[in-house]
Design a protein around this motif. Structure first.
Motif, PDB file in Angstrom:
ATOM      1  N   VAL A 109       0.874  -1.164   0.000  1.00  0.00           N
ATOM      2  CA  VAL A 109       0.000   0.000   0.000  1.00  0.00           C
ATOM      3  C   VAL A 109       0.919   1.224   0.000  1.00  0.00           C
ATOM      4  N   MET A 174       3.838   0.418   2.573  1.00  0.00           N
ATOM      5  CA  MET A 174       3.555  -0.510   3.660  1.00  0.00           C
ATOM      6  C   MET A 174       3.277  -1.892   3.075  1.00  0.00           C
ATOM      7  N   SER A 175       3.925  -2.879   3.614  1.00  0.00           N
ATOM      8  CA  SER A 175       3.680  -4.244   3.152  1.00  0.00           C
ATOM      9  C   SER A 175       3.845  -5.189   4.328  1.00  0.00           C
ATOM     10  N   GLN A 176       4.054  -6.471   4.012  1.00  0.00           N
ATOM     11  CA  GLN A 176       4.159  -7.465   5.066  1.00  0.00           C
ATOM     12  C   GLN A 176       5.536  -8.104   4.955  1.00  0.00           C
ATOM     13  N   VAL A 182       3.783  -6.076   9.828  1.00  0.00           N
ATOM     14  CA  VAL A 182       3.779  -4.888   8.973  1.00  0.00           C
ATOM     15  C   VAL A 182       5.210  -4.403   8.761  1.00  0.00           C
TER      16      VAL A 182
ATOM     17  N   SER C 112      -1.616  -6.552   6.287  1.00  0.00           N
ATOM     18  CA  SER C 112      -1.069  -5.211   6.062  1.00  0.00           C
ATOM     19  C   SER C 112      -1.832  -4.471   4.976  1.00  0.00           C
ATOM     20  N   SER C 113      -2.444  -5.229   4.053  1.00  0.00           N
ATOM     21  CA  SER C 113      -3.185  -4.566   2.982  1.00  0.00           C
ATOM     22  C   SER C 113      -4.424  -3.852   3.513  1.00  0.00           C
ATOM     23  N   MET C 114      -4.844  -4.172   4.744  1.00  0.00           N
ATOM     24  CA  MET C 114      -6.035  -3.537   5.309  1.00  0.00           C
ATOM     25  C   MET C 114      -5.660  -2.446   6.309  1.00  0.00           C
ATOM     26  N   MET C 115      -4.357  -2.200   6.477  1.00  0.00           N
ATOM     27  CA  MET C 115      -3.941  -1.270   7.519  1.00  0.00           C
ATOM     28  C   MET C 115      -4.340   0.170   7.211  1.00  0.00           C
TER      29      MET C 115
END
Lengths: 411, 411, 255
Positions: A109, A174-176, A182, C112-115
């Protein structure tokens, strides 16, 4: 016997043509024009298709890709792959491969002060992307990425608009990470890239591969390896050897990765054949007509030949030979003018922007380029000559059937 | 004038073969042009339909601002009642109410964000092809059934199969937590990566319960008879909803920005091809005309020698060519429109298109149905008519310079 | 949890300490003010109830929530009111976030895509909520000026995020009272124009500490859209068992 008569027929045909130069020019003009149309429309069509294929391949696809077998369905961090083994490197560095590059390519994101959007974060090796994908091209603003540990970010031109940001500003990605936690950090936008499609420009953000690996805790792991060869066809042996070198990974050629493009290509191919037939149909009518008239006009002359003892077979032969010579000259002129149009006059393509307002931001390239392929030229030329001869067969047979006396007495 | 007309008509039938050949050439060309345009424009309709049929529909009723920022609170009150009224008016082919939201879908170990759409299962198939694209299991059974259908890639990523439960968590319209567990009864494959990866549907009333929507919904999708009748569709919609000032009506151009422009660009290249075809046809006819003039040089010479004024001969020629063209056009248009009508009924299976249609899972794509439109129908024949009349001037100009004696000597 | 709502609110919570060990008067260095507050915060636990009002021009909704915190890494929030949402919970451990809903009786980890999605419909995103306290280290802090208001010294601190900090703002300006009550926190874009502001409207004693009792977050451009917090009750330095911050406690409340 044919061997001896052929040169004779050719001489006769040739002389006949120049007995009525006006008529000959009219027919030649028709053939040349028809061939020219076919050549440039083929060039146009192939140009459009080629552009699409190139865009597809250039859109981070390449000619072939290597992945973790799970990755394509679910591009998640746990479906990463280790760096290439010596066996794979041997193939990748062989002369068959023009360029190859390893990438980190994972969903993320991006956020600016005002907007946030889902994207794919691509960590690249900038030097190896040159000639392989769109990110290897010069950027439109700012600078391109310089090395694998470049910690700047390059985003799409229209992505910058969507995020209401610009070169020099910072955005957060932002990713994983590998532990499913996070992973985020700020990146300064160093450059903007351009792509034909808005969807491409808003799909990817690029940074150095090492930077991405560090952010995501990947160590040396990768998402994919993409490669490009010297020809997009005949990739099977290369793909097979890569599969053998990396049996636990998935190697796919672009045709397997982009099946839609492949079926679209088939549709285009069929369309072109139909198109040639239609153009030729329109042209053939004129050709047959002209030949017919040319023969009717010469009824007297043909009758005279027959009276003098020329056999119907030779009359047919003579008419066909005449057509054949006409066709050859017409085809040659048509190819020449076609080549001149596509490769000289419109060498830079036709800018369609004027025709379709505001299309820059849409689905197709705004510049239409011609591309002539030997295969298409051969198809066109063979088709015109074969069908042209067939078209003149009717007047030829007609002429052969005249009864001499009747023919001579006709006005 | 009457005498000239008479003479022209008689002249035409003095040389039957030439007349028929020329008229035949015109007729054949007319057929080509008459057939080509509707089929090509039919293809655009297919392109538009293909992208609208999956989900957007031809038009949608929404709350102002929802298209730009789809917030769950921006919903139409009593949407179903409005939809019912629209359906009762019998002016629309498909009318379906939808509520839409973004939620977290989880299968336990895996979670993904996805679009959740509440639909009226009975009516949704009238506006969207998704119900027909369910490849495993079945579509939703009733408007308040506790079940869900999801995209194939989403199902793979969640690692679920038919019968497995999915947990849904999102935000309700009143700000409350929307949560539910629903079994997956169907998995659809649309061919669109985006839909297959991020899309799910549940029955409308189930959606309204989970998301505390009451009787409100976010969109009413409408499909008219054809995409072309967009204007009358929008007018009818406006008429039917004039008592509601809390809504806006959006046409497909607004729902799917870029589609119209994409087609416009395609039309430009389409027109180039069409232009080429017209040019070939016109030149082919020109050739035939020119040939017939060359052939008649002697005749003109004779007429001049017998005292006819060049002007009179010119008029005769013009009239002859006009009559000839009209004859060809009428024959061509008759046969052409019969063919268009026939293709309109049975459809035209484009070779290779079936493959593409299968990939897209769009049965509508495999057959082309030509579009009937007076302008498109007349543009081809009109060009021929104008072109032949211009061409007819060439012999007229020639006649003025003709020396009777010399002309009579030519064969 | 209250202090963890955002980094902002976290700083607000710092106000609960009478930072006896550091006399504000001596802590003229901005970084030191914040650092000192942080150090205090790391060893504290809390249990509080508060209300959250989400306001829109045509709509408003208020929730009452109960929260526990232990140090700066762990917190748990549970909704008490309205009844409809009672029992919904959020657990934060470090950067990880889990949500629980009694309607489905499932605990789900937020990917994380929903953060970037909104937390409970508020003007805060999940990411705002899950912000780790470590973020403080990712700024350059500087003291702009010292003002006086209501008999208190007020420090105006400017925090500029470091190059790779996961912060989109150009700078943030905080107004902190000498008893460490955060009065105002303004977020600026990278053209240094203010975008949104968190403002404390009521300060008072609660649980033996001076705290911000009421604060509101609003965008500068749309002031009638805001999220407002009110502290209803608070206890500090209590013993919160470690098992409070577990998935099983999120699912089956024991505290």
């Amino acid at each position: 016997m044919m061997k001896r008569t052929l040169p004779l027929l050719a001489t006769l045909g040739w002389r006949n043509l120049w007995r009525h130069p006006k008529r000959t020019f009219v027919i030649l003009f028709a053939i040349t024009l028809g061939v020219w149309f076919m050549v440039i429309s083929a060039g146009m069509m192939v140009g459009i298709i080629e552009q699409q294929v190139r865009d597809t391949i250039f859109n981070l696809t390449g000619h072939a890709q290597i992945h973790n077998p799970e990755y394509r369905d679910d591009p998640a961090i746990e479906h990463s792959m280790p760096p290439p083994t010596p066996a794979m490197l041997e193939i990748l560095n062989s002369p068959k491969v023009k360029q190859w590059s390893s990438r980190v390519r994972l969903p993320a994101v991006v956020m600016s002060e005002r907007e946030s959007r889902g994207v794919t974060l691509v960590g690249i090796d900038p030097k190896h992307e040159q000639g392989l994908s769109l990110i290897g091209e010069p950027v439109v603003e700012g600078r391109a990425l310089e090395s694998i540990d470049d910690d700047g970010i390059v985003i799409g031109r229209r992505m910058a608009e969507k995020l209401e940001t610009r070169v020099g500003k910072r955005i957060v990605v932002m990713s994983q990470n590998k532990n499913k936690e996070v992973a985020d950090r700020g990146f300064r936008i160093v450059g903007l890239y351009r792509a034909e499609l808005e969807s491409t420009e808003t799909a990817y953000v690029f940074t150095g591969r090492k930077t991405a690996q560090k952010l995501l805790g990947l160590n040396d792991d990768l998402s994919e390896i993409a490669l490009i060869t010297y020809s997009r066809d005949g990739l099977e042996p290369l793909v097979a050897s890569l599969r053998q070198a990396a049996p636990t990974l998935e190697t796919k050629s672009w045709k397997e990765l982009e099946p839609l493009m492949v079926s679209a290509l088939k549709v285009y191919d069929n369309f072109m054949i139909i198109w040639y037939l239609i153009i030729f149909g329109a042209m053939a009518f004129g050709l047959t007509n002209t030949m017919l008239m040319a023969i009717f006009e010469r009824t007297r002359e043909i009758g005279l030949f027959q009276a003098l003892g020329m056999r119907p077979r030779y009359i047919v032969g003579q008419v066909l030979m005449e057509t054949f010579i006409l066709l050859l000259i017409g085809v040659a002129l048509g190819n020449l003018t076609g080549w001149f149009t596509s490769d000289v006059i419109f060498a830079d393509g036709i800018d369609l922007t004027e025709f379709a307002r505001g299309m820059e931001s849409f689905q197709m390239s705004s510049i239409m380029r011609f591309q002539l392929e030997a295969r298409d030229l051969i198809t066109i030329n063979l088709m015109v000559i074969v069908l042209g001869l067939l078209a003149s067969l009717y007047p030829a047979l007609k002429a052969a059937r005249y009864v001499p006396v009747e023919a001579i007495t006709r006005t | 004038m009457g005498i000239v007309f008479h003479l022209a008509w008689r002249n035409l039938w003095r040389n039957r073969r030439r007349t028929w050949l020329t008229a035949g050439a015109i007729a054949f060309s007319t057929i080509l042009l008459v057939l080509w345009v509707p089929i090509q424009f039919g293809a655009y309709e297919i392109m538009i339909n293909a992208s609208l049929a999956v989900f957007p529909g031809h038009a949608q009723i929404q709350r102002p601002g929802y298209q730009e920022k789809p917030k769950i609170r921006n919903a139409i009150d009593n949407a179903e009642t409005l939809a019912k009224k629209l359906r009762a008016s019998n002016q629309f082919v498909g009318v379906a109410t939808r509520a839409q939201g973004f939620a977290l879908l989880s299968s336990g170990t895996r979670s993904y964000g996805a679009q959740v759409v509440g639909v009226e299962p009975v009516f949704e198939s009238g506006t969207s092809s998704i119900p027909g694209l369910v490849k495993k299991g079945r579509y939703l059974s009733g408007i308040d059934a506790q079940e869900m259908v999801i995209g194939a890639a989403l199902a793979r990523n969640l690692k679920i199969k038919i019968g497995d439960e999915v947990t849904l968590i999102g935000g309700g319209k009143d700000g409350s937590v929307a949560a539910a567990i629903l079994p997956v009864v169907g998995i659809f494959e649309s061919g669109s990566n985006e839909l297959d990866r991020f899309f799910s549907e549940i029955p409308l009333h189930t959606f309204q319960n989970i998301f505390s929507m009451g009787h409100s919904a976010h969109a009413i999708a409408i499909v008219g008879k054809t995409v072309e009748e967009q204007d009358s569709l929008l007018t009818a919609l406006r008429q039917e909803t004039k008592d509601r000032n809390d809504i806006v009506i959006l046409g497909w151009e607004q729902l799917v920005p870029g589609l119209k422009e994409g087609i416009q660009v395609d039309k430009v290249s389409g027109f180039i091809f069409y232009g080429i075809l017209i040019a070939v046809v016109v030149f082919s006819i020109l050739n035939t005309f020119l040939m017939s003039v060359l052939e008649r040089t002697r005749e003109f010479g004779l007429m001049l020698a017998l005292g006819s004024r060049p002007k009179r001969i010119a008029m005769l020629m013009m009239l002859e060519s006009t009559l000839l063209t009209l004859m060809g056009l009428i024959i061509g248009m008759t046969i052409g429109s019969a063919l268009v009508y026939w293709v309109h009924i049975v459809g035209f299976a484009y070779p290779g298109m079936e493959d593409l249609a299968q990939q897209y899972n769009m049965p509508g794509l495999s057959r082309l149905y030509p579009q009937l439109d007076l302008f498109n129908f007349l543009i081809g024949p009109g060009s021929i008519f104008i072109a032949t009349n211009i061409v007819a001037w060439i012999p007229v100009l020639r006649i003025r310079k003709l020396e009777p004696v010399e002309a009579m000597r030519t064969i | 949890m209250f202090p963890r709502i955002t980094r902002t609110t976290m700083l607000t919570a710092l106000t609960v300490f009478n930072l006896a060990s550091i006399a504000p008067a001596q802590a003229l260095d901005a970084a030191a003010i914040i650092k000192a507050a942080m150090d205090q915060w790391r060893g504290t636990s809390s249990h509080s109830t508060m209300s959250m009002t989400i306001h829109r021009p045509d709509w408003e909704r208020t929730m009452v929530m109960e929260g526990w915190t232990a140090g700066d890494k762990k917190s748990l929030v549970r909704v008490l009111e309205p009844k409809k949402d009672a029992g919904n919970g959020t657990l934060l451990i470090g950067d990880n976030m889990w949500t629980f809903s009694p309607k489905v009786n499932r605990v789900i980890k937020i990917p994380s895509s929903m953060m970037n999605q909104s937390w409970m419909g508020s003007d805060f995103s999940n990411k705002d909520i899950a912000r780790s306290a470590d973020i403080i280290d990712q700024y350059h802090h500087s003291l702009l000026e010292t003002q006086t208001a209501d008999g208190h010294k007020v420090y105006v601190i400017q925090s500029v995020p470091k190059e790779d900090a996961p912060v989109v703002w150009g700078k943030e300006v905080l107004r902190i009272r000498d008893d460490y009550v955060l009065l105002e926190h303004t977020f600026f874009d990278q053209d240094m124009k203010p975008v949104k502001r968190m403002k404390t409207s009521k300060v008072g004693m609660m649980g033996g500490r001076m705290v911000a009792l009421q604060e509101r977050m609003a965008k500068i451009e749309t002031k009638d859209e805001y999220t407002e917090f009110k502290m209803l009750s608070a206890k500090f330095d209590i013993s919160v068992p470690g098992s409070t911050f577990t998935l099983s406690n999120l699912r089956n409340p024991r505290f």
